[in-house]
Write an enzyme that holds these catalytic residues in place. Sequence first.
Site, PDB file in Angstrom:
ATOM      1  N   ASP A  99       0.858  -1.184   0.000  1.00 37.69           N
ATOM      2  CA  ASP A  99       0.000   0.000   0.000  1.00 37.69           C
ATOM      3  C   ASP A  99       0.901   1.243   0.000  1.00 37.69           C
ATOM      4  O   ASP A  99       2.056   1.178   0.426  1.00 37.69           O
ATOM      5  CB  ASP A  99      -0.880  -0.051   1.257  1.00 37.69           C
ATOM      6  CG  ASP A  99      -1.739   1.175   1.401  1.00 37.69           C
ATOM      7  OD1 ASP A  99      -2.293   1.641   0.397  1.00 37.69           O
ATOM      8  OD2 ASP A  99      -1.846   1.683   2.537  1.00 37.69           O
ATOM      9  N   LEU A 100       0.354   2.353  -0.463  1.00 39.68           N
ATOM     10  CA  LEU A 100       1.178   3.566  -0.568  1.00 39.68           C
ATOM     11  C   LEU A 100       1.054   4.461   0.669  1.00 39.68           C
ATOM     12  O   LEU A 100       2.007   4.631   1.430  1.00 39.68           O
ATOM     13  CB  LEU A 100       0.748   4.327  -1.831  1.00 39.68           C
ATOM     14  CG  LEU A 100       1.421   5.657  -2.121  1.00 39.68           C
ATOM     15  CD1 LEU A 100       2.895   5.478  -2.407  1.00 39.68           C
ATOM     16  CD2 LEU A 100       0.753   6.321  -3.332  1.00 39.68           C
ATOM     17  N   ASP A 101      -0.166   4.976   0.859  1.00 44.51           N
ATOM     18  CA  ASP A 101      -0.367   5.971   1.905  1.00 44.51           C
ATOM     19  C   ASP A 101      -0.332   5.326   3.295  1.00 44.51           C
ATOM     20  O   ASP A 101      -1.114   4.421   3.574  1.00 44.51           O
ATOM     21  CB  ASP A 101      -1.724   6.650   1.671  1.00 44.51           C
ATOM     22  CG  ASP A 101      -1.777   8.013   2.308  1.00 44.51           C
ATOM     23  OD1 ASP A 101      -0.744   8.472   2.821  1.00 44.51           O
ATOM     24  OD2 ASP A 101      -2.860   8.615   2.306  1.00 44.51           O
ATOM     25  N   THR A 145       0.359  11.015   2.772  1.00 45.74           N
ATOM     26  CA  THR A 145      -0.254  12.092   1.989  1.00 45.74           C
ATOM     27  C   THR A 145      -1.593  12.503   2.600  1.00 45.74           C
ATOM     28  O   THR A 145      -2.366  13.221   1.970  1.00 45.74           O
ATOM     29  CB  THR A 145      -0.484  11.632   0.529  1.00 45.74           C
ATOM     30  OG1 THR A 145      -1.200  10.393   0.569  1.00 45.74           O
ATOM     31  CG2 THR A 145       0.798  11.459  -0.223  1.00 45.74           C
ATOM     32  N   LYS A 194     -10.132   8.279   4.574  1.00 48.49           N
ATOM     33  CA  LYS A 194      -8.822   7.602   4.497  1.00 48.49           C
ATOM     34  C   LYS A 194      -8.947   6.324   3.677  1.00 48.49           C
ATOM     35  O   LYS A 194      -9.796   5.475   3.977  1.00 48.49           O
ATOM     36  CB  LYS A 194      -8.349   7.270   5.907  1.00 48.49           C
ATOM     37  CG  LYS A 194      -6.843   7.067   6.001  1.00 48.49           C
ATOM     38  CD  LYS A 194      -6.415   6.597   7.374  1.00 48.49           C
ATOM     39  CE  LYS A 194      -6.375   7.673   8.420  1.00 48.49           C
ATOM     40  NZ  LYS A 194      -5.420   8.739   8.184  1.00 48.49           N
ATOM     41  N   ALA A 232      -5.238   2.679  -3.537  1.00 47.32           N
ATOM     42  CA  ALA A 232      -6.514   3.189  -4.058  1.00 47.32           C
ATOM     43  C   ALA A 232      -6.287   4.460  -4.876  1.00 47.32           C
ATOM     44  O   ALA A 232      -7.188   4.946  -5.544  1.00 47.32           O
ATOM     45  CB  ALA A 232      -7.447   3.501  -2.895  1.00 47.32           C
ATOM     46  N   LYS A 288     -10.900  -1.270  -1.535  1.00 50.63           N
ATOM     47  CA  LYS A 288     -10.681  -2.034  -0.312  1.00 50.63           C
ATOM     48  C   LYS A 288     -11.840  -1.678   0.641  1.00 50.63           C
ATOM     49  O   LYS A 288     -12.274  -0.527   0.616  1.00 50.63           O
ATOM     50  CB  LYS A 288      -9.347  -1.629   0.343  1.00 50.63           C
ATOM     51  CG  LYS A 288      -8.155  -1.838  -0.576  1.00 50.63           C
ATOM     52  CD  LYS A 288      -6.929  -1.114  -0.014  1.00 50.63           C
ATOM     53  CE  LYS A 288      -5.828  -1.056  -1.045  1.00 50.63           C
ATOM     54  NZ  LYS A 288      -4.645  -0.282  -0.617  1.00 50.63           N
ATOM     55  N   GLU A 297      -0.143  -3.260   4.654  1.00 49.85           N
ATOM     56  CA  GLU A 297      -1.192  -2.254   4.765  1.00 49.85           C
ATOM     57  C   GLU A 297      -1.192  -1.582   6.125  1.00 49.85           C
ATOM     58  O   GLU A 297      -0.854  -2.201   7.131  1.00 49.85           O
ATOM     59  CB  GLU A 297      -2.557  -2.954   4.639  1.00 49.85           C
ATOM     60  CG  GLU A 297      -3.136  -2.977   3.254  1.00 49.85           C
ATOM     61  CD  GLU A 297      -3.693  -1.643   2.808  1.00 49.85           C
ATOM     62  OE1 GLU A 297      -3.778  -0.712   3.626  1.00 49.85           O
ATOM     63  OE2 GLU A 297      -4.015  -1.523   1.626  1.00 49.85           O
ATOM     64  N   ASP A 298      -1.680  -0.322   6.159  1.00 50.31           N
ATOM     65  CA  ASP A 298      -1.786   0.376   7.453  1.00 50.31           C
ATOM     66  C   ASP A 298      -3.240   0.565   7.901  1.00 50.31           C
ATOM     67  O   ASP A 298      -3.462   1.044   9.006  1.00 50.31           O
ATOM     68  CB  ASP A 298      -1.140   1.763   7.355  1.00 50.31           C
ATOM     69  CG  ASP A 298      -1.938   2.682   6.449  1.00 50.31           C
ATOM     70  OD1 ASP A 298      -2.294   2.245   5.335  1.00 50.31           O
ATOM     71  OD2 ASP A 298      -2.244   3.814   6.856  1.00 50.31           O
TER      72      ASP A 298
HETATM   73  C1  BG6 Z   1      -5.979   6.901  -0.780  1.00 52.89           C
HETATM   74  C2  BG6 Z   1      -6.151   8.091   0.147  1.00 52.89           C
HETATM   75  O1  BG6 Z   1      -4.683   6.400  -0.675  1.00 52.89           O
HETATM   76  O2  BG6 Z   1      -6.216   7.286  -2.121  1.00 52.89           O
HETATM   77  C3  BG6 Z   1      -7.514   8.749  -0.063  1.00 52.89           C
HETATM   78  O3  BG6 Z   1      -6.062   7.644   1.485  1.00 52.89           O
HETATM   79  C4  BG6 Z   1      -7.685   9.108  -1.528  1.00 52.89           C
HETATM   80  O4  BG6 Z   1      -7.609   9.916   0.734  1.00 52.89           O
HETATM   81  C5  BG6 Z   1      -7.500   7.854  -2.380  1.00 52.89           C
HETATM   82  O5  BG6 Z   1      -8.987   9.650  -1.761  1.00 52.89           O
HETATM   83  C6  BG6 Z   1      -7.616   8.148  -3.881  1.00 52.89           C
HETATM   84  O6  BG6 Z   1      -6.540   8.956  -4.239  1.00 52.89           O
HETATM   85  P1  BG6 Z   1      -6.382   9.742  -5.611  1.00 52.89           P
HETATM   86  O7  BG6 Z   1      -4.933  10.148  -5.580  1.00 52.89           O
HETATM   87  O8  BG6 Z   1      -6.701   8.782  -6.710  1.00 52.89           O
HETATM   88  O9  BG6 Z   1      -7.321  10.893  -5.569  1.00 52.89           O
HETATM   89 MG    MG Z   2      -2.851   3.117   3.513  1.00 51.29          MG
END
Ligand code: BG6
Ligand code: MG
Length: 221
Positions: free
Chosen positions: A9-11, A17, A46, A117, A146, A170-171
Amino acid sequence: MRKKLIIIDLDGVITSTTDEHFSAWVLLFKKYFGIRLDSNLETYVKGVSRIKSLEILLEKSGIQVESQKIINKMAQEKNKIYRELISDFNETRLMPGVVRFLEYLRNKGLKIALGSASKNGTFLLDKLKIESFFDFIVDPSLLKSKPHPDIFLTAMNHFDLEPEECIGIEDAISGVEAIKKANMYAIGIGPEKLDRADWQIKDLSHMDYEKLEEIVEGAND
Ligand code: BG6
Ligand code: MG
């Protein structure tokens, strides 16, 4: 079974972010409706897709927007603001331990996939200067969010693997749930209690590489 793929996972795992995403929503709602979004609303968006986040924030603010065209325009504008806010991201924004972890995985010969996501995944990996570690980036555009396992299964299918050969990391509770629904080994990261994770650590700088080695080799199966 020996693990061949890790889906990250990224965030909240690679970088954070959260503030930038929410600040972009705050600026958008101020511009369109002249209201200040309460910071408590952040938890509802989130890990939630862009359009769904907008729908949630509108609902929580008691605002109705009938036109899908305007919803799409707002989502597009939010992304423009968000991109500006992350425009100066660089390797200093990596969470601790990320590069060592990626190097370990690469040396072990595992394939590395991004399972986020966010549609800004490639953009961010490039800014963080770690894009070259990744063999595959899942495009979440047409996939169910998810806790649906789609994102993880898409990465697995790309490499023609079985769930027992994959690790997800994942977090968020919904993310761990998605990994478990995909029948993969789940590593949880961060302060939030992730009951369904097979193993949880504080952040990647706290990785126990001996234990990870056993999991990768399938020693405890
Ligand atoms: C998730 C974030 O990683 O990505 C969400 O936690 C965000 O806040 C979602 O809405 C979608 O991101 P993006 O960059 O496609 O708008
Ligand atoms: Mg995450």
